[in-house]
Design a protein around this motif. Sequence first.
Motif, PDB file in Angstrom:
ATOM      1  N   ALA A  36       0.810  -1.220   0.000  1.00 24.66           N
ATOM      2  CA  ALA A  36       0.000   0.000   0.000  1.00 24.66           C
ATOM      3  C   ALA A  36       0.844   1.271   0.000  1.00 24.66           C
ATOM      4  O   ALA A  36       0.318   2.360  -0.245  1.00 24.66           O
ATOM      5  N   ASP A  37       2.133   1.161   0.258  1.00 24.29           N
ATOM      6  CA  ASP A  37       3.009   2.327   0.347  1.00 24.29           C
ATOM      7  C   ASP A  37       3.516   2.721  -1.043  1.00 24.29           C
ATOM      8  O   ASP A  37       4.277   1.981  -1.661  1.00 24.29           O
ATOM      9  N   PRO A  38       3.122   3.891  -1.546  1.00 23.76           N
ATOM     10  CA  PRO A  38       3.557   4.279  -2.903  1.00 23.76           C
ATOM     11  C   PRO A  38       5.055   4.524  -3.014  1.00 23.76           C
ATOM     12  O   PRO A  38       5.606   4.531  -4.121  1.00 23.76           O
ATOM     13  N   ASP A  39       5.710   4.722  -1.878  1.00 26.50           N
ATOM     14  CA  ASP A  39       7.151   4.957  -1.897  1.00 26.50           C
ATOM     15  C   ASP A  39       7.973   3.671  -1.809  1.00 26.50           C
ATOM     16  O   ASP A  39       9.197   3.705  -1.928  1.00 26.50           O
ATOM     17  N   ALA A  40       7.294   2.536  -1.581  1.00 21.87           N
ATOM     18  CA  ALA A  40       7.990   1.249  -1.500  1.00 21.87           C
ATOM     19  C   ALA A  40       7.965   0.587  -2.872  1.00 21.87           C
ATOM     20  O   ALA A  40       6.900   0.440  -3.482  1.00 21.87           O
ATOM     21  N   HIS A  41       9.120   0.195  -3.366  1.00 22.24           N
ATOM     22  CA  HIS A  41       9.211  -0.384  -4.706  1.00 22.24           C
ATOM     23  C   HIS A  41       9.566  -1.864  -4.685  1.00 22.24           C
ATOM     24  O   HIS A  41       9.183  -2.606  -5.579  1.00 22.24           O
ATOM     25  N   ARG A  42      10.328  -2.297  -3.662  1.00 26.58           N
ATOM     26  CA  ARG A  42      10.706  -3.703  -3.553  1.00 26.58           C
ATOM     27  C   ARG A  42      10.651  -4.133  -2.097  1.00 26.58           C
ATOM     28  O   ARG A  42      11.033  -3.377  -1.201  1.00 26.58           O
ATOM     29  N   LEU A  43      10.199  -5.353  -1.897  1.00 29.05           N
ATOM     30  CA  LEU A  43      10.097  -5.861  -0.544  1.00 29.05           C
ATOM     31  C   LEU A  43      11.465  -5.917   0.127  1.00 29.05           C
ATOM     32  O   LEU A  43      11.592  -5.683   1.326  1.00 29.05           O
ATOM     33  N   GLY A  44      12.494  -6.200  -0.660  1.00 27.74           N
ATOM     34  CA  GLY A  44      13.837  -6.294  -0.114  1.00 27.74           C
ATOM     35  C   GLY A  44      14.343  -4.987   0.478  1.00 27.74           C
ATOM     36  O   GLY A  44      15.307  -4.978   1.248  1.00 27.74           O
ATOM     37  N   GLU A  45      13.681  -3.867   0.130  1.00 23.71           N
ATOM     38  CA  GLU A  45      14.066  -2.559   0.655  1.00 23.71           C
ATOM     39  C   GLU A  45      13.255  -2.180   1.887  1.00 23.71           C
ATOM     40  O   GLU A  45      13.466  -1.120   2.475  1.00 23.71           O
TER      41      GLU A  45
END
Length: 373
Positions: free
Chosen positions: A126-135
Amino acid sequence: MDLRLRTISRDEHTAFVESLPSASHMQVPSWGEVKPDWRAESLGWFDGTGRITGTALVLHRPLPKLKRSLAYLPEGPVIDWYDDGLGRWLTPLLEHLKGQGAFSVRMGPPVVARRWDAATVKEAVADPDAHRLGEVEPTERDPRAFALMDRLRTMGWRRSGGDSEKGFAAGQPRYVFQLPLADRSPDEILSGFNQLWRRNIKKADKAGVKVVQGDYADLETFYALYTETAERDRFIPRPLAYFQRMWKALTAEDPDRMRLYLAAHDGEVLAAATMLTVGGHVWYSYGASTSRRREVQPNNAIQWQMIRDAHAMGAHVYDFRGTTDTLDESNHLLGLLRFKAGTGGQAAEYVGEWDFPLNKVLHKAFQLYMARR
């Protein structure tokens, strides 16, 4: 104490693996028969008393026109990965495989480095600033896994694809999704599912979807759905002979090693899936479904039956296998992560696959060849 490595019989190999709480289905002797283009070899490590302390299924893939091969240990070997003296395991392995004509060795330590619970995955999606789970900050982080990776680098191993590798690994998936079953009742497991999952399971039950186990003859029904799925999801399907070979090889070793499930509604099979078991670890291996009558939710029904059967068998984890770490809405694989996260399980990241070049020239040439495929 030094360990001695030698080839072992199929019975020795099977007995050791079955004495453990779990091991990968790709590290049992029968898996070698599933891969006829590879030459399979069973190896065992022995301590000073002559007791087997670890095993490996090695798959050798020969290079055309050369007496050299790639040695591959998928999700293995089965050893004590947290042993401070890791060299006593891996040094004799490399020496043996070099003597077998291997130009490079690839292995996949079955060691989880990080985990993200379902709530964390949901927030990340749901976070628009999150691009990869690894981050994303993990729920759990195992320092022993990171120490292992440091030791492997020091010993000359290189992570396959490089340390910046994302998403699906070059061989086996680095990111998977797992549902813990140990010390939980079926009702507790179900209560951990999100509202959509629970509603879809009720829909399937109310609509009269029936889930049954199939046999070898039903592989053709599974395959018809599988090829339809491949066309819909844009991937190249394996041939029917692959699944027939898998069934014969795995069930000959253990009747429960591989199961086939079919979900039917009004006499028509709408979904099918294969399940693999070694010890207390159960994997959802391949799934297939038609686009018809999706409103009766056969996919949720078949998964719920497989999870309950895994629990009844005493499994401690139900493994949904590979997922991607992408959180990009435009990536169709995000739907796969959402579906699996709905069970309330955990996304897990393994330490990845690692290469040891025994012949650097051939290893580099092989990498270039694979990159161009």
